[in-house]
Write a protein that holds these residues in place. Structure first.
Motif, mmCIF file in Angstrom:
data_model
loop_
_atom_site.group_PDB
_atom_site.id
_atom_site.type_symbol
_atom_site.label_atom_id
_atom_site.label_comp_id
_atom_site.label_asym_id
_atom_site.label_seq_id
_atom_site.Cartn_x
_atom_site.Cartn_y
_atom_site.Cartn_z
ATOM 1 N N THR A 186 0.843 -1.184 0.000
ATOM 2 C CA THR A 186 0.000 0.000 0.000
ATOM 3 C C THR A 186 0.881 1.238 0.000
ATOM 4 O O THR A 186 2.096 1.174 0.202
ATOM 5 N N SER A 187 0.254 2.383 -0.196
ATOM 6 C CA SER A 187 1.011 3.633 -0.204
ATOM 7 C C SER A 187 1.444 4.048 1.188
ATOM 8 O O SER A 187 2.137 5.036 1.355
ATOM 9 N N ALA A 188 1.053 3.290 2.209
ATOM 10 C CA ALA A 188 1.386 3.660 3.580
ATOM 11 C C ALA A 188 2.769 3.172 3.994
ATOM 12 O O ALA A 188 3.250 3.498 5.058
ATOM 13 N N ALA A 189 3.404 2.345 3.164
ATOM 14 C CA ALA A 189 4.715 1.823 3.545
ATOM 15 C C ALA A 189 5.532 1.542 2.304
ATOM 16 O O ALA A 189 4.991 1.182 1.270
ATOM 17 N N PRO A 190 6.854 1.682 2.401
ATOM 18 C CA PRO A 190 7.685 1.335 1.250
ATOM 19 C C PRO A 190 7.625 -0.160 0.984
ATOM 20 O O PRO A 190 7.407 -0.961 1.895
#
Length: 520
Positions: A186-190
């Motif tokens: 997700t865009s919440a974590a690399p």
């Protein structure tokens, strides 16, 4: 989270931006990718990127042959039911963590978990208990995969499967990084990956940029520092960008450009046979396409030779059957009408059309759905014209951006006839036939046939000769039921710059950036 924040995170977490002197490979990649989650991949474009980011137990050489991946070797029991893989102690994730047998256990369980809804989970059906897990009858922990220790993985099969190692090349069998499991896509974590490259930038509708993963076990053999997978949905624009020196490899080549190509460009053109098919699928769950006779009528009315010669014109083969010629594991069964004259086919199409209740006074009205692309539009226009000329069918055309198109196909609420393509994940007939199985999540036709599924299931437990007969029976059922209209078999068409070294044509068209080089 806004896209620009995700891009910033990617740059910060990568530790650096592009460095002067980096060797950068620019690859045209067709439509935008739908995901970078290896267990959610549906498209060829996403597969191209994910194979750069991840590595399975088994990998592929440039010519498509199987080679060790994360597993440096494996043992197979005498009865063909137990595989033990020995993982490299040098295998690392992009953050430096060791790649362990437990990571593969987690990945395989996640792939078959119904909550993941992996479109490729059916590839793992040979593993014992996989079918029960995918059907929700058993928990993912029941899957017959076990970490014997940190570097030994055991997999038990339901029955001997000669092509099992080839299945493990697919992203469905890739591992997951334990600490970020559930949030790493997700865009919440690399994104943490274990392949030759790691994610640096993902700019939707533009490009994905990867940088060399210095923790990759074979990084010393990698020659390219950065890879840009560039969205090139428009083939004409992609061709012009290659000519202008903005791309090193194209994903496709317009047929109209091939005929008039200058000798310098023609020397950079690579055309090769490909285990892929272009087809139209029917939504058989809704009238009027719950009628096999009507489906056969529309199939008979399509003049495939006109499409491959006049619309495409770059070596594609007309497809009258579902299996391409020369595929391993089965002989391609042709329908009787494949050898008929055009007039005979049209006459039979009209008979079946009228039998289904349609006529000049009461024409069929239908819709073709395709993802936005010049060639898809041209083919749809030609087929709609054939149906109009020979049967009187009135056809609407509807195009959608690829992500929306794939969602529409999966939902099956509005679709009647849709453009489809399939590229086998491995060189065996089951790689094509399984797609139309009743429980395959990628079967967007809703086609379910007990006889077809029974033949496929029986084939998994039989020696070669008996297996071939069962697969022949399955093909006959497809001919009778016609849930799809095979149109043509693909060839791969790439322009490859003379600066690129290491490129080899192969039937699956898998070209790992780690195997390529780029001269100044």
């Amino acid at each position: 989270m806004p896209t620009y924040v995700w891009l910033l995170l990617g740059l910060l977490c990568s530790g650096s931006v592009a460095q002067a002197g980096d060797v950068v490979l620019r690859r045209g990649n067709g439509p935008d990718v739908e995901t970078l989650d290896p267990h959610q991949v549906r498209s060829v474009a996403a597969g191209n990127v994910v194979r750069d980011l991840y590595e399975g137990l088994v990998s592929e050489a440039p010519d498509g042959s199987l080679i060790p991946g994360v597993a440096e070797r494996w043992d197979i029991s005498a009865d063909g039911l137990v595989y033990v893989f020995f993982l490299r102690d040098t295998a690392r994730w992009s953050n430096g963590d060791a790649v362990t047998a437990a990571d593969f256990v987690a990945g395989l369980r996640r792939s078959v978990d119904p909550q993941t809804a992996s479109p490729s989970s059916q590839l793992l059906a040979p593993i014992a208990q996989a079918s029960a897990v995918m059907a929700g009858r058993s928990p993912p922990a029941a899957l017959a995969v076990q970490a014997l220790d940190e570097h030994r993985l055991q997999i038990g099969l339901q029955s001997p499967t000669p092509y099992f190692l080839a299945l493990l090349v697919n992203p469905a069998a890739y591992p997951v990084h334990g600490p970020v499991h559930g949030q790493g896509f997700t865009s919440a974590a690399p994104l943490v990956s274990n392949g030759a490259y790691q994610l640096q930038v993902w700019m939707p509708q533009s490009h994905i940029e990867l940088r060399r993963n210095r923790h990759y076990w074979n990084d010393a053999a990698t020659r390219i520092d950065r890879v840009q997978h560039i969205v090139t949905e428009d083939m004409g624009s992609e061709f012009q960008r290659f000519r202008a020196g903005e791309l090193d490899i194209t994903e496709q080549v317009p047929a109209t450009q091939i005929a008039a190509m200058a000798p310098t460009l023609r020397r950079q053109l690579r055309i090769a046979d490909y285990l892929g098919i272009y087809y139209y699928g029917f939504n058989v769950s809704q009238p009027p396409f719950d009628q096999p006779g009507l489906r056969r009528a529309l199939s008979l009315a399509v003049d495939r030779e006109v499409i491959v010669r006049k619309v495409l014109g770059s070596g594609e083969r007309a497809a009258y059957a579902w299996l391409p010629p020369h595929i391993a594991g089965a002989d391609s069964l042709q329908p009787p009408w494949a050898s008929w004259t055009r007039d005979q086919r049209v006459a039979e199409a009209r008979r079946l059309y009228e039998q289904a209740g349609y006529s000049a006074q009461y024409p069929l009205r239908t819709e073709i759905l395709y993802n936005t692309n010049d060639y898809h539009q041209k083919i749809a226009l030609v087929i709609a014209a054939m149906w109009k000329q020979f049967l009187g069918v009135e056809t609407r055309l509807r195009n959608e951006e690829t992500k929306v198109f794939l969602q529409s196909r999966r939902e099956r609420r509005r679709t009647q006839i849709f453009r489809g393509s399939w590229v086998s994940d491995y060189d065996d007939a089951s790689g094509f036939l399984d797609l139309l199985g009743g429980h395959n999540p990628r079967n967007d036709t809703s086609y379910v046939s007990q006889r077809y599924d029974a033949a496929l299931n029986a084939a998994t437990h039989l020696p070669e000769d008996a297996r071939r007969q069962q697969l022949r029976d399955a093909q006959q059922q497809l001919i009778d039921d016609a849930p799809v209209i095979p149109i043509y078999f693909y060839v791969t068409k790439h322009l490859v710059s003379p600066r690129v070294s290491g490129w080899q044509d192969n039937a699956l068209d898998h070209h790992y950036s780690r195997d390529l080089g780029l001269s100044p």
